[in-house]
Scaffold this active site. Structure first.
Site, short mmCIF file in Angstrom:
data_model
loop_
_atom_site.label_atom_id
_atom_site.label_comp_id
_atom_site.label_asym_id
_atom_site.label_seq_id
_atom_site.Cartn_x
_atom_site.Cartn_y
_atom_site.Cartn_z
N ASP A 11 45.58 35.63 31.61
CA ASP A 11 44.55 36.66 31.79
C ASP A 11 43.97 36.98 30.42
OD1 ASP A 11 42.88 38.58 32.74
OD2 ASP A 11 44.43 39.86 33.61
N ASP A 105 38.02 34.65 33.75
CA ASP A 105 38.99 34.94 32.69
C ASP A 105 40.44 34.93 33.18
OD1 ASP A 105 38.63 37.18 34.28
OD2 ASP A 105 39.04 38.58 32.67
N GLU A 106 40.71 34.34 34.33
CA GLU A 106 42.05 34.44 34.90
C GLU A 106 42.36 33.19 35.70
OE1 GLU A 106 44.52 37.64 37.70
OE2 GLU A 106 42.36 37.83 37.42
#
Length: 497
Positions: A11, A105-106
């Site tokens: 993350d 983003d993960e």
């Protein structure tokens, strides 16, 4: 359940805001808020400096401004975020063929499938190496969680924030989960959490002690049984490399309620066009068209129409959305509109009528283009790209007096080089000239119609190989020059009003 912590969850830390700080040296270490800047804008991401003031994602931007009045409030630059995300996902792909992106983003990674790790020491080494590679390639930081299941790996990455790594040894899941609030578990939202609280269950340990039968009685067979298994730390969901999209949609919230029915229809048409661009970009077509309308009183209506077959024809989607709009009363005003397509497929069912209409539309556009060859082509008022950045028509430029500059937008000046908009208003635009790899840059103010100032594409966050010369903005003189001692510590919002 695995016996080794070979599922990794990454993350990125405050991704949008961190990318803005990396791109803008003058904002590093200072509060930054990314989101919609209008009266009804919402925070997308806040830097950790801004979070100390109580700012968080999904908060109204007006409230965020009150909590952190000196924060830099910037418009999102999704082209930059997507570019950085692609770099990060490429690094993950080197570890394993099983990478499951959850957002820009993960992502989850199955380290065992790629041979990157088989036990706790090798998993930790892989995670630390990944964090170092991400920093080297993007200049940003990410938090890593390692565990024997996806649920525990995600909890571990939350505990690792910011810029850390946490490894949970398989067999210790119940000790980790016990004291955590029930909202920690996937599928427990505000409503379920409140329902459990009223039943006297506030921690994960409370759920495990209550037993499966009690949870089934409270929440139903499927949800109750699933929640009991998770409370015991059981999660056997695999990392899935490709997740099928279920729908594609776009929506806009308006600064001022729309009352003009014609304007509402034009906005629906525009959203339908954007939705089809995303649909085609994902390589899909869709069978069901969905219209979302949020009215002045916050009541939200959803209407849908299912076609004879899947389509990616903009005319078909536009006309279907228009028909759905006819069944909605917009008399009191509209604050949000959305258009979506569901029932996705990888092929299209040709519609002869839509095809004929599209051909007629193309012919009309060609004729209009021929008639206007001697003059400048026109652009609909308020035209913008999907990232919210001003869209310049080609080959003609818009009327300079109508140019608008959003805070955070990338620009380039013929004399001073690359920079970004710090604020604008009353016919002026203030630009800070700096690059991601430069020192904090100087600030200069121009008229909004300055012909030497143009919108630009984002610069990479890391200096390109061989680039050593100082940025143009750091040298030279000229009118409006501001010395280093005059560089403000915060970014004021200079929008009109």
């Amino acid at each position: 359940m695995r016996t080794a912590p070979t599922i990794l969850h990454l993350d990125m830390d405050a991704f949008f805001a961190a990318a803005e700080q990396a791109a803008k040296p003058s904002l590093r270490g200072k509060p930054v808020i990314v989101g919609g800047l209008g009266p009804r804008g919402v925070v997308a991401t806040a830097s950790y400096e801004a979070r100390r003031f109580g700012v968080h994602s999904a908060m109204p931007m007006a409230q965020a401004r009150r909590l952190a009045p000196n924060a830099a409030c910037l418009v999102p630059r999704f082209s930059l975020y997507r570019s950085v995300s692609e770099q990060v996902m490429e690094l993950l792909g080197r570890l394993s063929p099983l990478v499951e992106p959850l957002s820009l983003d993960e992502a989850f990674v199955d380290l065992e499938a790629g041979g990157a790790a088989h036990d706790a020491p090798s998993a930790r080494e892989t995670g630390e190496r990944l964090r170092a590679d991400i920093r080297a390639v993007t200049g940003l930081t990410g938090s890593v969680g390692l565990a024997g299941s996806k649920m525990i790996a995600k909890i571990a990455s939350e505990q690792a924030k910011p810029d850390g790594l946490v490894l949970i040894d398989p067999g210790t899941e119940r000790d980790l989960l016990g004291p955590l609030p029930v909202r920690t578990l996937p599928g427990v939202g505000p409503a379920t959490g409140e329902h459990l609280r009223r039943a006297g269950m506030t921690t994960v340990a409370d759920l495990a002690e209550a037993g499966e039968d009690e949870l089934v009685r409270l929440l139903g067979r499927a949800h109750g049984a699933s929640l009991f298994r998770m409370a015991l730390g059981h999660d056997d969901r695999p990392v899935v490399a490709e997740r099928d999209a279920k729908s594609v949609s776009v929506e806009d919230t308006f600064d001022v309620d729309l009352h003009d029915r014609v304007r509402v229809r034009l906005e629906v048409d525009r959203l339908a066009e954007r939705c089809v661009r995303r649909l085609r970009g994902s390589g899909h077509s869709g069978r069901t068209i969905v219209l979302k309308v949020r009215r002045y009183d916050f009541s939200t209506l959803t209407r849908s129409e299912t076609l004879r077959g899947p389509t990616d024809d903009p005319a078909v989607v536009r006309e279907a959305a228009g028909r759905l709009l006819e069944s909605v009363d917009t008399t009191g005003g509209v604050r949000l509109l959305g258009v979506g397509v569901t029932g996705l497929a990888d092929y299209t069912q040709e519609d002869l009528f839509a095809q004929a209409a599209a051909e007629a539309e193309a012919e009309a556009e060609a004729a209009a283009g021929a008639e206007s060859e001697e003059g400048a082509p026109t652009v609909p008022e308020g035209a913008a790209s999907e990232t919210g950045e001003p869209q310049r028509p080609e080959p003609a430029r818009p009327d300079p007096a109508e140019r608008r500059w959003a805070a955070g937008q990338d620009v380039r000046h013929a004399t001073y080089g690359p920079g970004w908009v710090q604020g604008s208003g009353v016919g002026r635009v203030t630009v800070r000239f700096e690059e991601p790899w430069s020192a904090p840059g100087r600030v200069r103010t121009f008229r909004v119609d300055d012909e030497d100032l143009e919108a630009a594409d984002p610069l990479p966050l890391v200096r390109p190989a061989g680039r050593t010369e100082p940025p143009p903005a750091m040298g030279g003189g000229g009118s409006g020059q501001v010395g280093p001692a005059s560089i403000p510590e915060t970014v004021p919002d200079r929008r009109p009003g």
